[in-house]
Design an enzyme around this catalytic site. Structure first.
Site, PDB file in Angstrom:
ATOM      1  N   GLN A  91       0.702  -1.152   0.132  1.00  0.00           N
ATOM      2  CA  GLN A  91      -0.224  -0.067  -0.076  1.00  0.00           C
ATOM      3  C   GLN A  91       0.803   1.109  -0.155  1.00  0.00           C
ATOM      4  O   GLN A  91       0.346   2.322   0.215  1.00  0.00           O
ATOM      5  CB  GLN A  91      -0.849   0.020   1.345  1.00  0.00           C
ATOM      6  CG  GLN A  91      -1.865  -1.251   1.113  1.00  0.00           C
ATOM      7  CD  GLN A  91      -2.873  -1.102   2.227  1.00  0.00           C
ATOM      8  OE1 GLN A  91      -2.876  -0.543   3.186  1.00  0.00           O
ATOM      9  NE2 GLN A  91      -3.678  -2.292   2.518  1.00  0.00           N
ATOM     10  N   HIS A 157      -1.297   0.115   5.515  1.00  0.00           N
ATOM     11  CA  HIS A 157      -1.625   1.063   6.279  1.00  0.00           C
ATOM     12  C   HIS A 157      -1.048   2.565   6.506  1.00  0.00           C
ATOM     13  O   HIS A 157      -0.890   2.750   7.777  1.00  0.00           O
ATOM     14  CB  HIS A 157      -2.298   0.342   7.807  1.00  0.00           C
ATOM     15  CG  HIS A 157      -3.104  -0.769   7.676  1.00  0.00           C
ATOM     16  ND1 HIS A 157      -3.849  -1.301   8.661  1.00  0.00           N
ATOM     17  CD2 HIS A 157      -3.760  -1.534   6.406  1.00  0.00           C
ATOM     18  CE1 HIS A 157      -4.619  -2.296   8.327  1.00  0.00           C
ATOM     19  NE2 HIS A 157      -4.767  -2.198   7.051  1.00  0.00           N
ATOM     20  N   GLU A 250     -15.665   2.870   8.663  1.00  0.00           N
ATOM     21  CA  GLU A 250     -16.302   3.927   9.365  1.00  0.00           C
ATOM     22  C   GLU A 250     -16.126   5.406   8.766  1.00  0.00           C
ATOM     23  O   GLU A 250     -15.260   5.528   8.072  1.00  0.00           O
ATOM     24  CB  GLU A 250     -15.681   3.923  10.830  1.00  0.00           C
ATOM     25  CG  GLU A 250     -15.764   2.852  11.532  1.00  0.00           C
ATOM     26  CD  GLU A 250     -15.136   2.919  12.973  1.00  0.00           C
ATOM     27  OE1 GLU A 250     -15.187   2.147  13.882  1.00  0.00           O
ATOM     28  OE2 GLU A 250     -14.545   4.076  13.455  1.00  0.00           O
ATOM     29  N   TYR A 260     -11.376   7.308  19.208  1.00  0.00           N
ATOM     30  CA  TYR A 260     -12.134   6.603  18.093  1.00  0.00           C
ATOM     31  C   TYR A 260     -12.103   5.310  18.137  1.00  0.00           C
ATOM     32  O   TYR A 260     -12.696   4.578  17.339  1.00  0.00           O
ATOM     33  CB  TYR A 260     -11.945   7.357  16.904  1.00  0.00           C
ATOM     34  CG  TYR A 260     -12.625   8.778  16.752  1.00  0.00           C
ATOM     35  CD1 TYR A 260     -13.951   8.820  16.537  1.00  0.00           C
ATOM     36  CD2 TYR A 260     -11.725   9.565  17.056  1.00  0.00           C
ATOM     37  CE1 TYR A 260     -14.368  10.286  16.412  1.00  0.00           C
ATOM     38  CE2 TYR A 260     -12.297  11.230  17.393  1.00  0.00           C
ATOM     39  CZ  TYR A 260     -13.524  11.337  17.048  1.00  0.00           C
ATOM     40  OH  TYR A 260     -14.388  12.479  17.292  1.00  0.00           O
ATOM     41  N   TYR A 271      -9.736 -10.914   9.828  1.00  0.00           N
ATOM     42  CA  TYR A 271      -9.673 -11.575   8.567  1.00  0.00           C
ATOM     43  C   TYR A 271      -9.919 -13.214   8.865  1.00  0.00           C
ATOM     44  O   TYR A 271      -9.104 -13.716   9.603  1.00  0.00           O
ATOM     45  CB  TYR A 271      -8.713 -11.127   7.805  1.00  0.00           C
ATOM     46  CG  TYR A 271      -8.521  -9.805   7.591  1.00  0.00           C
ATOM     47  CD1 TYR A 271      -9.591  -9.119   6.781  1.00  0.00           C
ATOM     48  CD2 TYR A 271      -7.597  -8.974   8.180  1.00  0.00           C
ATOM     49  CE1 TYR A 271      -9.241  -7.830   6.180  1.00  0.00           C
ATOM     50  CE2 TYR A 271      -7.528  -7.547   7.691  1.00  0.00           C
ATOM     51  CZ  TYR A 271      -8.283  -7.162   6.884  1.00  0.00           C
ATOM     52  OH  TYR A 271      -8.298  -5.407   6.696  1.00  0.00           O
TER      53      TYR A 271
END
Length: 380
Positions: A91, A157, A250, A260, A271
């Site tokens: 990523q 991430h 979210e 949060y 997963y």
């Protein structure tokens, strides 16, 4: 079958190969709710983000590490020089790009990217500031103004959206790096956080944790997983969305100093199945999401539509791309709550990486493919 659906499907077949129908939702199709997507540019390799230039052109990042100018007529320029070196893979790569609110006078550009660790194997999210050269062929005076701490050996991430607030500060979303999710609950690191910085990278004095022992001053909010979409709401507040694990993506409206919840509370699971931690969805002192998706849509890109170019029904709607299912989600809000969702661009089934409202009031979309496209949504 509902005649309106028959009409919509007939219309879809009649569209040219360069256009896609929008607005088929929950068995309803109306002229007011339709738009068509035209290709502005193609041949972009896994584009990640776009920003608008004053001459009608665009800055577009490609994840592998290239920044390009796309002209107003769709010509894709050569890769710009002066772009920071990135850790490309997984990523990671060259991710978000944003132009300064005073770009017309200072030509300042901000880029978010995965940065390697000097002399080590780790990496992290970083933000750099530079000037776009007068001939728009290179970035000049590049300076890294923020680096996520600590560096981690991971290809996942990174988060990495940049939003300039009305006061001129910058919000940056930072992922939990996948393997370090528990650090999202700790204030001595930048993992799983939203940070707020000045344009020189320093922490504003009114940030919530300035002066608190053991806390990094750049932190605005914490307990986030992997925010790949962020934008200012019509009221000037920061909105963001973040990837959940298996389920539990979210939408949040991060407030200063608030927690949060990730990974203590989540509407997702591991997963392959199985609860995360104690399997909690709520806990005192932790904020609930404004909205969540089960199953996950893998959201990326986020924009509010403030123009009336598509009619009153779309004005004020929130738009979010889905990487997993390949659609653009038009989200209706009322009283700060999600009241309806409409799947757009479904016929294309392309991974939607970014969406923004342009200076002309129209919506623009990037598709994340080897032959990625920049699309413009035109009212029908």
């Amino acid at each position: 079958m509902n005649p309106s659906i028959l009409f919509c499907r007939a219309g879809l077949r009649a569209l040219s190969r360069t256009t896609l129908a929008l607005g088929l939702c929950a068995g309803v199709c109306s002229v007011q709710a339709q738009a068509r997507a035209e290709t502005v540019a193609s041949g972009l390799e896994n584009p990640w983000a776009m920003a608008f230039l004053p001459n009608g052109g665009f800055l577009v990042t490609e994840k592998a590490g290239r920044l390009r100018v796309v002209s107003a007529n769709g010509k894709v320029g050569a890769a710009l020089g002066g772009v920071p070196a990135v850790v490309a893979g997984g990523q990671g790569g060259l991710l978000d790009v944003a132009t300064d609110s005073a770009f017309d006078s200072n030509r300042t550009v901000y880029v978010c990217f995965s940065e390697s660790q000097a002399g080590g194997s780790g990496n992290s999210t970083a933000v750099a500031r530079a000037r776009l050269s007068p001939d728009a062929t290179r970035l000049e005076g590049l300076q890294v103004i923020f680096s996520q701490k600590p560096k981690v050996s991971s290809s996942a991430h990174f988060g990495c959206r940049i939003v300039e607030a009305k006061d001129g500060t910058l919000f940056v979303t930072l992922g939990d790096r996948f393997s370090r999710k528990d650090d999202a609950q700790k204030l001595d690191n930048h993992i799983g956080k939203v940070v707020r910085i000045q344009k020189d990278g320093t922490a504003p004095n009114d940030n919530p944790f300035v002066g608190r022992a053991g806390a990094l001053p750049e932190i605005w909010s914490y307990g986030h997983r992997n925010g790949q979409g962020a934008t200012l709401g019509p009221d000037g507040r920061l909105w963001m969305h973040e990837h959940g694990p298996q389920g539990g993506d979210e939408i949040n409206v991060p407030q200063a100093g608030k927690n949060y919840g990730w990974p203590v509370i989540t509407y997702g699971e591991n997963y392959g199945g199985g609860k995360i931690g104690e399997g909690l969805t709520s806990k005192e002192g932790m904020e609930q999401p404004l909205h969540y998706w089960v199953p996950s849509i893998a959201p990326s890109g986020m924009a509010f539509l403030t123009s009336d170019r598509y009619g009153e029904a779309w004005k004020g709607n929130l738009f979010v791309g889905s990487l997993k299912f390949g659609y653009l989600d038009r989200i209706e809000l009322r009283g700060g709550k999600v009241v309806a969702e409409h799947k757009l661009l479904e016929e294309g089934r392309a991974r939607i990486r970014d969406v923004k409202q342009g200076p002309d009031g129209l919506l623009y979309v990037l598709t994340d493919e080897r032959d990625g496209k920049l699309l413009r949504l035109l009212p029908r």
